[in-house]
Design an enzyme around this catalytic site. Sequence first.
Site, PDB file in Angstrom:
ATOM      1  N   ASP A 148      62.922 -36.098  -3.707  1.00  0.00           N
ATOM      2  CA  ASP A 148      62.788 -37.111  -4.965  1.00  0.00           C
ATOM      3  C   ASP A 148      63.400 -38.673  -4.819  1.00  0.00           C
ATOM      4  OD1 ASP A 148      61.888 -35.349  -6.875  1.00  0.00           O
ATOM      5  OD2 ASP A 148      63.792 -34.493  -7.490  1.00  0.00           O
ATOM      6  N   HIS A 186      70.542 -30.518  -1.976  1.00  0.00           N
ATOM      7  CA  HIS A 186      69.545 -29.595  -2.524  1.00  0.00           C
ATOM      8  C   HIS A 186      70.132 -28.253  -2.400  1.00  0.00           C
ATOM      9  CE1 HIS A 186      65.780 -27.524  -2.924  1.00  0.00           C
ATOM     10  NE2 HIS A 186      65.260 -28.390  -3.055  1.00  0.00           N
TER      11      HIS A 186
HETATM   12  N1  CMC Z   1      76.258 -36.297  -4.976  1.00  0.00           N
HETATM   13  C1  CMC Z   1      77.582 -36.070  -4.749  1.00  0.00           C
HETATM   14  N2  CMC Z   1      77.915 -35.090  -4.353  1.00  0.00           N
HETATM   15  C2  CMC Z   1      77.071 -34.048  -4.431  1.00  0.00           C
HETATM   16  C3  CMC Z   1      75.897 -33.955  -4.952  1.00  0.00           C
HETATM   17  C4  CMC Z   1      75.070 -35.549  -5.052  1.00  0.00           C
HETATM   18  N3  CMC Z   1      73.933 -35.722  -5.341  1.00  0.00           N
HETATM   19  N4  CMC Z   1      75.012 -33.053  -4.891  1.00  0.00           N
HETATM   20  C5  CMC Z   1      76.053 -32.229  -4.577  1.00  0.00           C
HETATM   21  N5  CMC Z   1      77.094 -32.695  -4.328  1.00  0.00           N
HETATM   22  C6  CMC Z   1      78.514 -31.762  -4.153  1.00  0.00           C
HETATM   23  C7  CMC Z   1      79.059 -30.895  -5.130  1.00  0.00           C
HETATM   24  O1  CMC Z   1      79.797 -31.731  -5.968  1.00  0.00           O
HETATM   25  C8  CMC Z   1      79.744 -30.146  -4.410  1.00  0.00           C
HETATM   26  O2  CMC Z   1      80.842 -30.571  -3.951  1.00  0.00           O
HETATM   27  P1  CMC Z   1      82.308 -29.489  -3.718  1.00  0.00           P
HETATM   28  O3  CMC Z   1      81.710 -28.539  -2.730  1.00  0.00           O
HETATM   29  O4  CMC Z   1      83.441 -30.574  -3.241  1.00  0.00           O
HETATM   30  O5  CMC Z   1      82.471 -28.915  -5.265  1.00  0.00           O
HETATM   31  C9  CMC Z   1      78.884 -29.948  -3.044  1.00  0.00           C
HETATM   32  O6  CMC Z   1      78.151 -31.068  -2.888  1.00  0.00           O
HETATM   33  C10 CMC Z   1      77.782 -28.591  -3.324  1.00  0.00           C
HETATM   34  O7  CMC Z   1      76.957 -28.953  -4.541  1.00  0.00           O
HETATM   35  P2  CMC Z   1      76.355 -27.897  -5.725  1.00  0.00           P
HETATM   36  O8  CMC Z   1      76.386 -28.786  -6.822  1.00  0.00           O
HETATM   37  O9  CMC Z   1      77.330 -26.753  -5.675  1.00  0.00           O
HETATM   38  O10 CMC Z   1      75.251 -27.663  -5.239  1.00  0.00           O
HETATM   39  P3  CMC Z   1      73.786 -26.999  -6.146  1.00  0.00           P
HETATM   40  O11 CMC Z   1      73.191 -26.189  -5.132  1.00  0.00           O
HETATM   41  O12 CMC Z   1      74.381 -26.261  -7.246  1.00  0.00           O
HETATM   42  O13 CMC Z   1      73.076 -28.328  -6.579  1.00  0.00           O
HETATM   43  C11 CMC Z   1      71.521 -30.049  -6.677  1.00  0.00           C
HETATM   44  C12 CMC Z   1      72.154 -28.770  -5.876  1.00  0.00           C
HETATM   45  C13 CMC Z   1      70.222 -30.580  -6.345  1.00  0.00           C
HETATM   46  C14 CMC Z   1      71.515 -29.745  -8.221  1.00  0.00           C
HETATM   47  C15 CMC Z   1      72.634 -31.077  -6.618  1.00  0.00           C
HETATM   48  O14 CMC Z   1      72.878 -31.549  -5.032  1.00  0.00           O
HETATM   49  C16 CMC Z   1      72.232 -32.464  -7.143  1.00  0.00           C
HETATM   50  O15 CMC Z   1      72.824 -32.320  -8.464  1.00  0.00           O
HETATM   51  N6  CMC Z   1      71.843 -33.490  -6.587  1.00  0.00           N
HETATM   52  C17 CMC Z   1      71.449 -34.690  -7.251  1.00  0.00           C
HETATM   53  C18 CMC Z   1      70.070 -34.505  -8.251  1.00  0.00           C
HETATM   54  C19 CMC Z   1      68.865 -34.506  -7.430  1.00  0.00           C
HETATM   55  O16 CMC Z   1      68.504 -35.089  -6.600  1.00  0.00           O
HETATM   56  N7  CMC Z   1      67.968 -33.309  -7.704  1.00  0.00           N
HETATM   57  C20 CMC Z   1      66.680 -33.084  -7.048  1.00  0.00           C
HETATM   58  C21 CMC Z   1      66.452 -31.821  -6.392  1.00  0.00           C
HETATM   59  S1  CMC Z   1      65.221 -31.893  -5.139  1.00  0.00           S
HETATM   60  C22 CMC Z   1      63.940 -31.722  -6.129  1.00  0.00           C
HETATM   61  C23 CMC Z   1      63.823 -30.463  -7.016  1.00  0.00           C
HETATM   62  O17 CMC Z   1      63.978 -29.523  -6.484  1.00  0.00           O
HETATM   63  O18 CMC Z   1      63.604 -30.627  -8.210  1.00  0.00           O
END
Ligand code: CMC
Length: 429
Positions: A363, A306
């Site tokens: 989710d 998140h």
């Molecule tokens: N699986 C594997 N690695 C992950 C995941 C995941 N689900 N989420 C984040 N990471 C890793 C990412 O690759 C990064 O690694 P590194 O530091 O080595 O580059 C690190 O964790 C930080 O992630 P980020 O993508 O920079 O974080 P963000 O804040 O930009 O993204 C997010 C947040 C929710 C988009 C992302 O965690 C994600 O795509 N999760 C899966 C989709 C999901 O479940 N979304 C629902 C969110 S909750 C409900 C809502 O708000 O709608």
Amino acid sequence: MSETAELKLENQTIELPVITGTENEKAIDVSSLRGKTGYITLDNGYMNTGACQSAITFIDGEQGILRYRGIPIEVLAERSSFLETAYLLIDGKLPNKGELENFTNRVRRHTMIHEDIKRFYDGFPKDAHPMAILASVVSSLSTFYQHEEARPETEQISLNTIRLLAKLPTIAAFAYKKSIGHPFMYPQNSMSYCENFLHMMFSTPAEHYEVDPVMVDTLNLLLILHADHEQNCSTSTVRMVASSKANLFAAITAGICALWGPRHGGANEEVIDMLLQMRASGDSVKKYVDMAKDKNSKFKLMGFGHRVYKNFDPRAKILKAQCDKLLDKLKVSDPLLDIAKELEEAALKDPYFIERKLYPNVDFYSGIIYKAMNIPTRAFTVMFALGRLPGWIAHAKEYGEEVGNKINRPRQIYTGPNLSEYIPMDKRG
Ligand code: CMC
């Protein structure tokens, strides 16, 4: 003396005011920066940008706190109803008995949609995604309620708020009925909000359908937990569209479209797709966890991580408990749920996920619960939209009431070609 921040730029020292929120969160007000220096701030993905000041929802992602108008989500989950929570978010305070009755009755009386809208459903392909239908039909509402300029603006917004809250479940349930070729079930205004939705989804004219109170309670909980989440992607979109002074239906339609994406509300659908893929492949949970950690693979564990919660998602904590309770009560046995539990356990003890503070989010559990409730997978994000609606409305209203509000218009750093020549067609390579 009020706090300020100093920024050193070239030979200048610029003083910028510091804004402090009611929970002591701090922001540097950079609104005068460009005027004073010609510089703008750049913040890819708005990781660090406060887009507004808002009195609706407070989140502390480090401590896993979520409050609507100051009231902890755990308390609302236990004691409130979805409509009461909607009133709280939109009006800013808990309603007294009379106010809640009046609000509930108004919502009850607007549940039907214009008969002409029903015909739109004939035009959509049978396999149309329900989020596309939801967005299209909500957008069309502004064509049915367009000549209302005579009403004062606040009255229009109040009436359209009621219309949206009342009609969204009907629009959503009709989309589902269309997808399975069943006749539309009209709303029953004697029923509660959640009961009525389940009735429109699952009853048929051919057979009596008893609405299960456990399902009603679970739905009520799910809607409350999704009702607002401050400046997330869809809510920011609603505020952005509202800032152009487009009507409320248009702003909410834009929010629905933003919610659809798999990084946002669409993740609940993707969770089930991922679990199905895992089951079909017969591969181990470990293989998927390894794939999610592999930077050469594009795969992510859907339902994990998140942007704001870096400890735990308080909504996920509540839902996990409800999930266990519901599955136990409904005596649901589903191999997908076993895979989900195994995946959750594996990720929670894996250093990659621990170091990056990646926990199951709302989710992850909502997808599992919707599945147990027989909500079709493709309608999961629609369920999210039903819940998020009061939050979107509250933010559009707050934006509209802000004194001196401005159109939201970010700037950019241009990285394209410098002044270029227009080359005539016959001289182009
Ligand atoms: N699986 C594997 N690695 C992950 C995941 C995941 N689900 N989420 C984040 N990471 C890793 C990412 O690759 C990064 O690694 P590194 O530091 O080595 O580059 C690190 O964790 C930080 O992630 P980020 O993508 O920079 O974080 P963000 O804040 O930009 O993204 C997010 C947040 C929710 C988009 C992302 O965690 C994600 O795509 N999760 C899966 C989709 C999901 O479940 N979304 C629902 C969110 S909750 C409900 C809502 O708000 O709608």
